[in-house]
Design an enzyme around this catalytic site. Structure first.
Site, mmCIF file in Angstrom:
data_model
loop_
_atom_site.group_PDB
_atom_site.id
_atom_site.type_symbol
_atom_site.label_atom_id
_atom_site.label_comp_id
_atom_site.label_asym_id
_atom_site.label_seq_id
_atom_site.Cartn_x
_atom_site.Cartn_y
_atom_site.Cartn_z
ATOM 1 C CG ASP A 221 52.152 11.483 27.986
ATOM 2 O OD1 ASP A 221 51.402 11.537 28.971
ATOM 3 O OD2 ASP A 221 53.095 12.273 27.795
ATOM 4 C CD GLU A 297 47.717 12.508 29.241
ATOM 5 O OE1 GLU A 297 47.823 12.730 30.444
ATOM 6 O OE2 GLU A 297 48.644 12.722 28.428
#
Length: 577
Positions: A221, A297
């Site tokens: 993330d 990401e």
């Protein structure tokens, strides 16, 4: 086959021949666990609910599923604020429940990928508490600073003008330590200090721990935020330049008010990704079994995304999410824009890697709402028939749409930091509503009389059970697509793609010696009659493999390629016969 025009794109798919690894040309499904399936009747999804539905995902044909965070958390940002990286969030279950899920996944043959959140921890994390107390081990685990004294007022103020993604200053004063700490997201999400080797080692230990528990990889993330510029020689952090965009970014409290040249995309970030890749590769060598996967990401520049793959010497992410596609394509995009962005990615990829295609996730409004419900099947056809990996957010296979969430019911911190007039544009809640399993109470998501976010109003007519039973549905089309993309021409074949006008995209997929497939996508609102033999080597007949619900054709129809009708908003997969 007719010669192709200069505008036509012919792309050789690299690294596909002889593909043997489980993750290659994979089909991945993102589960937002809090909204997927509630097994214990508290209105909140959980791990046992995921375990219960793994066979459903396998029946569709997914390779693996990545789960949004399941670690212990006070849930300020619904799992992205982790208070213990080694424990399961009690709302979601126990470590035994997790181990049972892993066992079931192995039984049915689907890989489990966890969401790894390395940039920050919750301020309730023991590490942060000890850092506040200046514990020698944890003192520099986070980014701390004394701040500056305003020469005019004599007041102490934040070290720099850096703003949080969730609005307002990214610096928060801590009374106990008498310093500011950095938080690029919520106040309760303190940024870890990756210039401290102890932090780097600890986060590697987190990865090793969950690999040891049997996960098949990680979706990592918010990577661009890992590092900030280092302190200058005066022990200060520089202010970021202003965007000077009074139309789009007039509010000094908004994240977009400054250019994030000191808080994102530092060179050290790429090296960290390469280190994590080395770690998972080493784990495979040491422990055997299937190779472990990294997804990353990063909402960043196209050039940066490409560096996540590797630098020619060191390997990086197996799947650096193609957010160039997600952020560049919308419901107003012309056919040529789609083709240009597909070509852009395919041309720029390093040798020996796979493309990936993603248009939906838990941080964006739903695909059916952004592109129009009428294009649901067309978008799924596109994502499932391009070369490489396909990534699907839970519910997109059903054509689920955004749910209206009132200001009073809003829980997303990104929206809560706004106001009643502007919150909805910032809110991620609409795409996080409970999964629509059937027409029973609360869409079959829970036995409770309430859910943590409202269920969509249309669940009685739009749900998985109804679509599984229907002879034609979004889900039936999706299942057909997943099956056909396993054919050699989709796994290893060339992509030959072009836009023939502003509305229509056509492309072929074919491996030498295998079937020729032709895909036609009409983005527009009017029908087009096409002679497909002008573009590809189709003979006098072609069979419809699958097509959008609103198409005049149905699966199995045999058509004349010289007079193919591309209906409005319809995608069709044809095979030469």
């Amino acid at each position: 086959m007719r010669p192709q025009s200069a505008a036509c794109l012919l792309l050789a798919i690299v690294g596909f021949v002889g593909a043997t690894e489980w993750w290659e040309s994979g089909n991945y499904y993102q589960i937002y666990p809090r909204s997927f399936r509630d097994s214990d009747g508290d209105g909140i999804g959980d791990l046992n609910g995921v375990t219960e539905k793994l066979q459903y995902l396998k029946d569709i044909g997914f390779t693996g599923t990545w789960l949004s965070p399941i670690f212990k958390s006070p849930m300020v940002d619904f799992g992205y604020d982790i208070s213990d990286f080694y424990q399961i969030q009690p709302e979601y279950g126990t470590m035994e429940d997790f181990e049972r899920m892993i066992a079931k996944a192995k039984e049915v043959g689907i890989k489990i990928i966890l969401d790894f959140v390395p940039n920050h921890s919750s301020t309730e994390n023991e590490w942060f508490t000890k850092s506040v107390d200046s514990d020698p081990v944890y003192k520099d685990f986070y980014i701390w600073h004394d701040g500056k004294i305003n020469n005019e007022t004599g007041e102490r103020e934040p070290p720099s003008n850096w703003n949080s993604e969730f609005r307002y200053s990214a610096w928060e004063w801590n009374e106990v330590r008498q310093q500011y700490y950095l938080h690029q997201f919520a106040i309760q999400q303190a940024d870890l200090n990756y210039r401290n080797p102890a932090v780097v080692n600890e986060m590697k230990n987190v990865i090793r721990f969950w690999l040891g528990k049997g996960v098949s990889g990680f979706r990592i993330d918010a990577i661009p935020y890992l590092f900030e510029v280092d302190l200058d020689r005066y022990n200060q952090y520089p202010d970021e330049p202003l965007t000077n965009d009074p139309v789009n970014c007039p509010d000094p409290d908004d994240h977009c008010y400054t250019q994030h040249i000191y808080t994102q995309d530092m060179p050290e970030t790429i090296d960290m990704v390469y280190q994590w890749r080395e770690l998972v590769d080493e784990f495979h060598v040491e422990h055997g079994g299937d190779k472990r996967l990294l997804m990353t990401e990063a909402y960043t520049s196209f050039e940066n995304i490409m560096t996540y793959y590797g630098n020619g010497v060191r390997n990086g992410s197996h799947i650096p999410f193609n957010f160039d596609f997600l952020t560049s394509i919308n419901n107003a995009s012309k056919a040529g824009e789609y083709v240009d962005h597909i070509k852009k990615w395919m041309d720029a990829m390093p040798a020996g890697v796979y493309a990936n295609w993603v248009l939906g996730n838990h941080d964006n409004k739903r695909v059916a709402s952004r592109f129009g419900v009428q294009r649901t099947d067309l978008i799924n056809i596109l994502l499932q028939t391009l070369p490489g990996h396909a990534v699907t957010y839970n519910g997109e296979e059903l054509g689920m749409t955004d749910v209206w969430i009132s200001w009073e019911d809003t829980v997303d911190p990104n929206a809560c930091n706004s106001d009643p007039d502007n919150y909805y544009a910032r809110s991620r809640d609409p795409a996080r509503s409970p999964y629509q399993w059937d027409a029973s109470s609360q869409a079959g998501f829970t036995s409770a009389d309430h859910t943590w976010l409202p269920v969509a109003d249309d669940y009685k007519t739009n749900n998985a059970l109804q679509q599984l039973r229907a002879p034609r549905s979004h889900l039936q089309i999706f299942k057909k697509l997943v099956r056909v993309r396993k054919e050699p021409s989709f796994r290893q074949g060339e992509l030959n793609i072009q836009a023939i006008d502003d509305d229509v995209i056509i492309y072929s997929r074919q491996k030498t010696g295998s079937d020729l497939y032709v895909i036609v996508l009409n983005l527009g609102s009017t029908s087009k009659t096409l002679d497909l033999t002008k573009y590809y080597g189709l003979g006098t007949q072609a069979e419809v493999i699958t097509t959008s619900l609103s198409s005049q054709y149905i699966d199995g129809d045999v058509i004349k390629p010289t007079e193919f009708v591309a209906n409005p908003y319809v995608g069709t997969v044809l095979v030469a016969v």
